[in-house]
Design a protein around this motif. Sequence first.
Motif: not given
Length: 354
Positions: A173, A202, A204, A206-207, A210
């Motif tokens: 990540r 991954i 996105h 979640e990105l 983050d």
Amino acid sequence: MFRVLVSAATLAVSSFGMAEAQEFNDGSWALVIHGGAGVIERGAMTPEREAEYRAAMAAALERGEAILNANGSALDAIEAVIHGMEDDPLFNSGRGAVFTAAGRNELDASIMDGATLNAGAVAGVTQVRHPISLAREVMDNSRHVMLQGEGAETFAREQGLEIVPPAFFFTERRWAAMERTLISLGLDIPPRPDGAPEPTEIDHGELDRDAREHRFGTVGVVALDRAGNIAAGTSTGGTTAKRWGRVGDSPIIGAGTYANNESCGVSATGTGEFFIRLTVASRICALVEMQGLDLQAASDQVIMDELTAMEGDGGIVALTASGEIAWSFNTPGMYRARLSEGGEPVVAIYGDED
């Protein structure tokens, strides 16, 4: 690049997150920890991820408690707490560190002993498993305060610290976050590091989370031991896609870390350039020592007033030798925890928690 906008609304939310000052008897220990600050808002994380962070912060308290309950030093407690956080991919330090624009994990750390004002720091290390331990070796076994890059790693080898291949720190990540940032900046994506695992998919969303929540993913600890000594320590991977050997406040004594038995100990997390310019950590302690402010008032003056006026963002945790604990942050949330001897642990994430 995403940036937290410091506004009246933000300050109103964040003010609920400031811990009540606490006093304990002489001879009692205390511990306060942060795991980074950012736009951490209710509903943004899945319940499972929130539970992971709360468990990780509680485990960090337990590591420190075990040392302090056994009459260990504040310095030993800080190393024990940060070791676990440096090995936890949830945090931007050690194994969970972000990548530079060159596709490297460049790690910074510092530690300071409030009893002696001795300090050690390292910047830009890439193969030392626990940068906080290297910072302590610099403090204890060299004539210097700060070492950087290859020289710091040579010293680490001489001191027998654990050396790992750069791929040890790799997480998918963080790599994906670096790729996305470089694309947005129109920069080339570097080759995947040697020894990194095969790419995995991954989320996105979640990105996105983050980018908001972990912009300041530094970890830090301030501890008070039964001997009445304070110490502070901080460890970080820096900022995603940083360039040109950028170094933030975490390894800068007086900016990201400071400890003095006569005033307080502080560990910071935030936009390092502002924390350096304002010398946030030592400034809070100076207000306590020179102007007689209580710790919470001093912390709020620097973070909520002075840092905010500069349009800087982030937060701190702090502790005095008399047992006063405080935290202050001008972002919507900060991963944080505190525990005093004989008390109940407190773990908080959002701005409306004590």
